[in-house]
Design a protein around this motif. Structure first.
Motif, PDB file in Angstrom:
ATOM      1  N   VAL A  21      25.215  40.184 -39.080  1.00 33.33           N
ATOM      2  CA  VAL A  21      23.769  40.370 -39.141  1.00 33.33           C
ATOM      3  C   VAL A  21      23.144  39.319 -38.233  1.00 33.33           C
ATOM      4  N   ILE A  22      22.165  39.733 -37.440  1.00 36.30           N
ATOM      5  CA  ILE A  22      21.529  38.841 -36.474  1.00 36.30           C
ATOM      6  C   ILE A  22      20.115  38.518 -36.932  1.00 36.30           C
ATOM      7  N   LEU A  23      19.766  37.230 -36.895  1.00 39.65           N
ATOM      8  CA  LEU A  23      18.417  36.768 -37.231  1.00 39.65           C
ATOM      9  C   LEU A  23      17.649  36.498 -35.945  1.00 39.65           C
ATOM     10  N   VAL A  24      16.440  37.064 -35.857  1.00 43.84           N
ATOM     11  CA  VAL A  24      15.615  36.957 -34.649  1.00 43.84           C
ATOM     12  C   VAL A  24      14.228  36.454 -35.037  1.00 43.84           C
ATOM     13  N   ASP A  25      13.691  35.537 -34.246  1.00 45.41           N
ATOM     14  CA  ASP A  25      12.401  34.937 -34.592  1.00 45.41           C
ATOM     15  C   ASP A  25      11.214  35.768 -34.095  1.00 45.41           C
ATOM     16  N   GLN A  26      10.024  35.224 -34.280  1.00 50.13           N
ATOM     17  CA  GLN A  26       8.778  35.932 -33.949  1.00 50.13           C
ATOM     18  C   GLN A  26       8.632  36.197 -32.454  1.00 50.13           C
ATOM     19  N   ASN A  27       9.384  35.475 -31.633  1.00 48.76           N
ATOM     20  CA  ASN A  27       9.337  35.653 -30.181  1.00 48.76           C
ATOM     21  C   ASN A  27      10.535  36.437 -29.646  1.00 48.76           C
ATOM     22  N   LYS A  28      11.240  37.115 -30.561  1.00 42.54           N
ATOM     23  CA  LYS A  28      12.387  37.968 -30.229  1.00 42.54           C
ATOM     24  C   LYS A  28      13.561  37.173 -29.652  1.00 42.54           C
ATOM     25  N   ARG A  29      13.688  35.910 -30.073  1.00 44.92           N
ATOM     26  CA  ARG A  29      14.827  35.082 -29.683  1.00 44.92           C
ATOM     27  C   ARG A  29      15.813  34.992 -30.841  1.00 44.92           C
ATOM     28  N   ILE A  30      17.102  35.070 -30.519  1.00 42.66           N
ATOM     29  CA  ILE A  30      18.146  35.030 -31.552  1.00 42.66           C
ATOM     30  C   ILE A  30      18.274  33.618 -32.121  1.00 42.66           C
ATOM     31  N   ARG A  31      18.276  33.524 -33.463  1.00 41.20           N
ATOM     32  CA  ARG A  31      18.329  32.219 -34.122  1.00 41.20           C
ATOM     33  C   ARG A  31      19.513  32.070 -35.078  1.00 41.20           C
ATOM     34  N   GLY A  32      20.268  33.149 -35.327  1.00 42.05           N
ATOM     35  CA  GLY A  32      21.399  33.017 -36.231  1.00 42.05           C
ATOM     36  C   GLY A  32      22.251  34.269 -36.288  1.00 42.05           C
ATOM     37  N   ILE A  33      23.537  34.088 -36.641  1.00 42.36           N
ATOM     38  CA  ILE A  33      24.467  35.188 -36.859  1.00 42.36           C
ATOM     39  C   ILE A  33      25.197  34.920 -38.164  1.00 42.36           C
ATOM     40  N   TYR A  34      25.375  35.974 -38.985  1.00 39.56           N
ATOM     41  CA  TYR A  34      25.887  35.805 -40.339  1.00 39.56           C
ATOM     42  C   TYR A  34      26.863  36.925 -40.678  1.00 39.56           C
ATOM     43  N   ASN A  35      27.835  36.597 -41.528  1.00 38.98           N
ATOM     44  CA  ASN A  35      28.748  37.606 -42.054  1.00 38.98           C
ATOM     45  C   ASN A  35      28.113  38.188 -43.313  1.00 38.98           C
ATOM     46  N   SER A  36      27.684  39.427 -43.227  1.00 44.05           N
ATOM     47  CA  SER A  36      26.909  40.021 -44.314  1.00 44.05           C
ATOM     48  C   SER A  36      27.738  40.368 -45.547  1.00 44.05           C
ATOM     49  N   ASP A  59      24.254  49.909 -26.555  1.00 40.63           N
ATOM     50  CA  ASP A  59      23.867  48.983 -25.496  1.00 40.63           C
ATOM     51  C   ASP A  59      22.990  47.860 -26.055  1.00 40.63           C
ATOM     52  N   LEU A  60      22.059  48.231 -26.916  1.00 45.31           N
ATOM     53  CA  LEU A  60      21.187  47.241 -27.551  1.00 45.31           C
ATOM     54  C   LEU A  60      22.002  46.287 -28.417  1.00 45.31           C
ATOM     55  N   ALA A  61      22.952  46.834 -29.155  1.00 43.23           N
ATOM     56  CA  ALA A  61      23.784  46.022 -30.048  1.00 43.23           C
ATOM     57  C   ALA A  61      24.589  44.986 -29.280  1.00 43.23           C
ATOM     58  N   ARG A  62      25.228  45.423 -28.205  1.00 42.58           N
ATOM     59  CA  ARG A  62      26.167  44.549 -27.505  1.00 42.58           C
ATOM     60  C   ARG A  62      25.511  43.637 -26.468  1.00 42.58           C
ATOM     61  N   LYS A  63      24.477  44.125 -25.805  1.00 44.22           N
ATOM     62  CA  LYS A  63      23.892  43.341 -24.723  1.00 44.22           C
ATOM     63  C   LYS A  63      22.623  42.604 -25.123  1.00 44.22           C
ATOM     64  N   SER A  64      22.001  43.015 -26.227  1.00 46.86           N
ATOM     65  CA  SER A  64      20.757  42.383 -26.638  1.00 46.86           C
ATOM     66  C   SER A  64      20.949  41.532 -27.891  1.00 46.86           C
ATOM     67  N   TYR A  65      21.609  42.131 -28.907  1.00 46.44           N
ATOM     68  CA  TYR A  65      21.852  41.382 -30.147  1.00 46.44           C
ATOM     69  C   TYR A  65      23.177  40.619 -30.133  1.00 46.44           C
ATOM     70  N   PHE A  66      24.054  40.893 -29.163  1.00 47.28           N
ATOM     71  CA  PHE A  66      25.376  40.248 -29.088  1.00 47.28           C
ATOM     72  C   PHE A  66      26.127  40.382 -30.405  1.00 47.28           C
ATOM     73  N   VAL A  67      26.045  41.548 -31.024  1.00 46.72           N
ATOM     74  CA  VAL A  67      26.481  41.675 -32.406  1.00 46.72           C
ATOM     75  C   VAL A  67      27.992  41.568 -32.577  1.00 46.72           C
ATOM     76  N   GLU A  68      28.767  41.942 -31.537  1.00 53.05           N
ATOM     77  CA  GLU A  68      30.217  41.789 -31.627  1.00 53.05           C
ATOM     78  C   GLU A  68      30.594  40.427 -31.063  1.00 53.05           C
ATOM     79  N   ARG A  69      30.507  39.454 -31.895  1.00 51.98           N
ATOM     80  CA  ARG A  69      30.602  38.058 -31.472  1.00 51.98           C
ATOM     81  C   ARG A  69      31.898  37.747 -30.716  1.00 51.98           C
ATOM     82  N   GLU A  70      33.011  38.256 -31.208  1.00 56.39           N
ATOM     83  CA  GLU A  70      34.296  37.942 -30.575  1.00 56.39           C
ATOM     84  C   GLU A  70      34.538  38.765 -29.311  1.00 56.39           C
ATOM     85  N   ILE A  71      33.715  39.799 -29.111  1.00 54.35           N
ATOM     86  CA  ILE A  71      33.983  40.733 -28.025  1.00 54.35           C
ATOM     87  C   ILE A  71      33.028  40.566 -26.854  1.00 54.35           C
ATOM     88  N   GLY A  72      31.777  40.254 -27.156  1.00 56.30           N
ATOM     89  CA  GLY A  72      30.798  40.104 -26.085  1.00 56.30           C
ATOM     90  C   GLY A  72      30.571  41.412 -25.357  1.00 56.30           C
TER      91      GLY A  72
END
Length: 210
Positions: free
Chosen positions: A177-192, A150-163
């Motif tokens: 891989v998801i990059l998150v800033d000091q305020n817990k906001r998502i700032r980037g997504i990368y193919n690890s 639940d955290l992966a899909r609804k918080s980190y949006f980790v499955e980019r194509e699936i949502g």
């Protein structure tokens, strides 16, 4: 006189260009539509999504929660110890990040197991040791499957194509891989699995830490 004005103008122009290059977008949804915002009031008004509260156990049998990432940059990935395709590449590439920032307590790495019924605390510890990971800021996490998914899909949006199209009964397997800033906001997504993405991730972490 005109030459001095022109030089000053060009100097300011290039400074602003460099600032733009160094600014990172914010992401509000699984569509990963970028929002480039620098004004703090506008950020508060438009960027609503943050990583939700969580609590899991790491490879050292310590509780790790949102309190441990407060005021820190963190990256999150989702793996499992028995994976033989993307996970070894992902872990090896993230080890490059770990080694580069090994003395920087402003960065946390959170690796969530997607097979927590297999990945016990001792198994995660053995996995850490097999990669000779030294940093105290890299946590391999286990817990209840539905909470991790639940955290992966609804918080980190980790499955980019699936949502949100999958639920906790569908297996989660992704190289993102998801990059998150000091305020817990998502700032980037990368193919690890890609070296270029890992290099970009490193540079973007530097921007956030600075």
């Amino acid at each position: 006189m005109y030459r001095i004005v022109l030089i000053n103008f060009l100097f300011i122009f290039f400074i602003n260009c460099n600032k733009k290059k160094e600014s990172l977008p914010f992401y509000n949804s699984s569509s990963f539509t970028p929002f480039f915002i620098s004004n703090s009031m506008e950020i508060e008004k438009k960027i609503h999504h943050k990583i939700r509260d969580f609590e899991f156990i790491d490879q050292n049998n310590n509780n790790v929660s949102q309190r441990d990432i407060e005021g820190k940059v963190h990256i999150a990935n989702f793996m499992f110890t028995e994976c033989t395709n993307i996970c070894p590449i992902m872990t090896s590439n993230l080890k490059l990040i770990e080694e580069f920032f090994i003395n920087d307590n402003g960065l946390k790495i959170l690796s969530f197991s997607v097979t927590p019924w297999i990945d016990s605390i001792s198994k995660l510890k053995s996995y850490e040791e097999s990669y000779d990971i030294k940093s105290k800021n890299w946590h391999f996490l286990t817990g209840k499957k539905n909470r991790i998914y639940d955290l992966a899909r609804k918080s980190y949006f980790v499955e980019r194509e699936i949502g949100f199209s999958k639920d906790s009964s569908d297996f989660l397997h992704t190289e993102h891989v998801i990059l998150v800033d000091q305020n817990k906001r998502i700032r980037g997504i990368y193919n690890s699995t890609l070296q270029l993405d890992i290099e970009q991730l490193k540079n973007d972490i530097i921007v956030l830490l600075n």
